[in-house]
Motif scaffolding. Structure first.
Motif, PDB file in Angstrom:
ATOM      1  N   PRO B   7      -5.961  -4.149  -8.105  1.00 15.16           N
ATOM      2  CA  PRO B   7      -6.062  -2.786  -8.658  1.00 15.16           C
ATOM      3  C   PRO B   7      -7.367  -2.563  -9.413  1.00 15.16           C
ATOM      4  O   PRO B   7      -7.982  -1.499  -9.285  1.00 15.16           O
ATOM      5  N   VAL B  10     -10.114  -2.014  -6.883  1.00 13.30           N
ATOM      6  CA  VAL B  10      -9.989  -0.709  -6.220  1.00 13.30           C
ATOM      7  C   VAL B  10     -10.431   0.417  -7.142  1.00 13.30           C
ATOM      8  O   VAL B  10     -11.202   1.308  -6.755  1.00 13.30           O
ATOM      9  N   LEU B  11      -9.981   0.336  -8.392  1.00  8.66           N
ATOM     10  CA  LEU B  11     -10.324   1.393  -9.336  1.00  8.66           C
ATOM     11  C   LEU B  11     -11.824   1.424  -9.599  1.00  8.66           C
ATOM     12  O   LEU B  11     -12.447   2.495  -9.628  1.00  8.66           O
ATOM     13  N   THR B  14     -13.565   2.916  -6.600  1.00  9.68           N
ATOM     14  CA  THR B  14     -13.379   4.370  -6.597  1.00  9.68           C
ATOM     15  C   THR B  14     -14.362   5.035  -7.553  1.00  9.68           C
ATOM     16  O   THR B  14     -15.015   6.025  -7.208  1.00  9.68           O
ATOM     17  N   CYS B  15     -14.459   4.482  -8.765  1.00 12.36           N
ATOM     18  CA  CYS B  15     -15.325   5.105  -9.768  1.00 12.36           C
ATOM     19  C   CYS B  15     -16.786   5.014  -9.360  1.00 12.36           C
ATOM     20  O   CYS B  15     -17.546   5.968  -9.551  1.00 12.36           O
TER      21      CYS B  15
END
Lengths: 237, 187
Positions: B7, B10-11, B14-15
């Protein structure tokens, strides 16, 4: 489901304002007249279509624990991109919509559709769902805008389209009912629209039931063996 | 362990992607947006000083001379004040007798349908031809005031009136003009 059905459900059966009733804050704030309402509707439609598509694309890559922050980042990025692009290339439209664009980030219908639909469905269906929600939202908020503008001021504002406002009820003899410009008036208008929506839904259901029944009876008199088939065809329509 | 790392990665990704796309869009649109804002400002000045053909900066972002050819025909001032839900930024023109020639609300975030009506000509036209001592709302100062408020919204019109009055006052007292341009008002 057929593409039209996917769009159609946003229009009536699962209308974001009248049925899902999420994001009413933005609806109240931006429906004081037709122009603002239309602007909010269009900006909203763009963002929900975009966010549904992006979220549907990444739905298998995002672990459950962080999906909400990812959705928020995607939505906020889309809104900011839309804001910049409008400011640069259509400054007139951006000036009319300027106040509403940041409001779209906090519109929970977009989060709601991301969570309830786009994260579980394919890109094409999510696109259609976003489109249907966008159209459904725009139509209803524009209608609220027209009604509030009419009752509150007696005018229909068309400044977004570059036209002069239409004065329907002259302020010489119609002073305007101020409450319709204020938030409580929006609740009243939305309440009556929800009632109307229920009424139409009921009428449609009754008509459908009657049709099914008469179909059944016809089928029964013609040949009793195909009666079940006749009914099920009707159900799907 | 994997439950923690995946996670986070992934986060972060994304950012990074979000930041990169915002940076890209910003680079592409930055100059265009600045240019649009400049054009808009100049158009706004033309609106409040219809007779002027050009503008000369006297005090940056605060005071301009409105020129018709080479003659000074008036001035343009900027004003700011706190409205009902945010800062109002206003520019207005004055003629050589220091009467207002027009005002324009440049930015505002007032309530749509209520306070936001301050941008309508039916409100802003009231300021035209008014000297500084008439710049009060009628309901605040019935004797001197010549400006009508807007039904359902008093704070926004009051803020506009106050901003214009105070900016004009400051100019008349000579506080604004670095080179003492106020004294040349009536040569």
């Amino acid at each position: 489901m057929k593409p039209l059905g996917e769009i159609g459900k946003g229009l009536f059966k699962e209308n974001p304002i009248l049925v899902i009733m999420l994001g009413l804050c933005a609806t109240l704030a931006c429906s004081t007249n037709f122009s603002d309402a239309l602007g909010m509707g269009l900006a909203f439609s763009f963002v929900i279509v975009g966010s549904n598509v992006v979220i549907s694309l990444v739905r298998r890559l995002v672990p459950g624990q962080v999906r909400i922050p990812v959705y928020i980042t995607v939505i906020a990025t889309l809104v900011t991109v839309a804001d910049y692009v409008m400011k640069a290339f259509v400054p007139d439209l951006s000036r009319s919509l300027g106040v509403f664009v940041p409001l779209i980030v906090v519109n929970c219908i977009i989060m709601g559709r991301a969570e309830a639909f786009a994260s579980k469905n394919g890109v094409w269906r999510s696109f259609l769902d976003g489109l249907g929600m966008g159209i459904g939202f725009t139509v209803v908020i524009a209608l609220i805008g027209i009604l509030r503008g009419l009752m509150g001021e007696g005018t229909i504002s068309l400044s977004l389209l570059g036209l002069k406002d239409i004065t329907v009820l002259s302020d010489k003899w119609y002073p305007g009912v101020l409450i319709f410009i204020l938030a409580p008036g929006a609740f009243l208008v939305i309440g009556f629209l929800i009632a109307l929506h229920h009424k139409i839904g009921d009428l449609l259901a009754t008509a459908k039931a009657r049709k099914t029944q008469s179909n059944l009876r016809q089928a029964a008199t013609a040949s009793p063996t195909v009666s079940g088939e006749g009914a099920s065809t009707d159900d799907r329509q | 362990m994997k439950n923690l790392i995946v996670p986070a990665v992934v986060l972060s990704v994304t950012c990074v992607v979000a930041a990169a796309s915002l940076a890209l869009v910003d680079t592409v649109t930055k100059d265009k947006i600045a240019e649009n804002e400049r054009v808009e400002k100049e158009n706004a000045m033309r609106v409040v000083q219809p007779r002027a053909t050009g503008f000369k900066i006297v005090v940056k972002d605060k005071l301009w001379e409105a020129l018709d050819g080479d003659t000074v025909v008036g001035r343009v001032l900027s004003a700011e004040s706190q409205g009902y839900s945010g800062v109002l930024s206003i520019i207005f023109g004055i003629d050589l007798e220091n009467h207002v020639t027009g005002i324009k609300i440049v930015t505002q975030t007032e309530t749509p349908g209520l306070g936001a009506k301050i941008i309508k000509p039916s409100f802003t036209d009231q300021y035209r031809g008014k000297p500084v001592d008439q710049l009060f709302l009628k309901k605040d100062d019935p004797a001197k005031g010549k400006i009508d408020a807007i039904t359902g919204a008093t704070i926004s019109p009051r803020a506009v009136t106050k901003a214009v009055r105070e900016a004009l006052d400051a100019f008349l007292r000579g506080e604004l003009t670095a080179a003492g341009a106020a004294k040349e008002t009536t040569p």
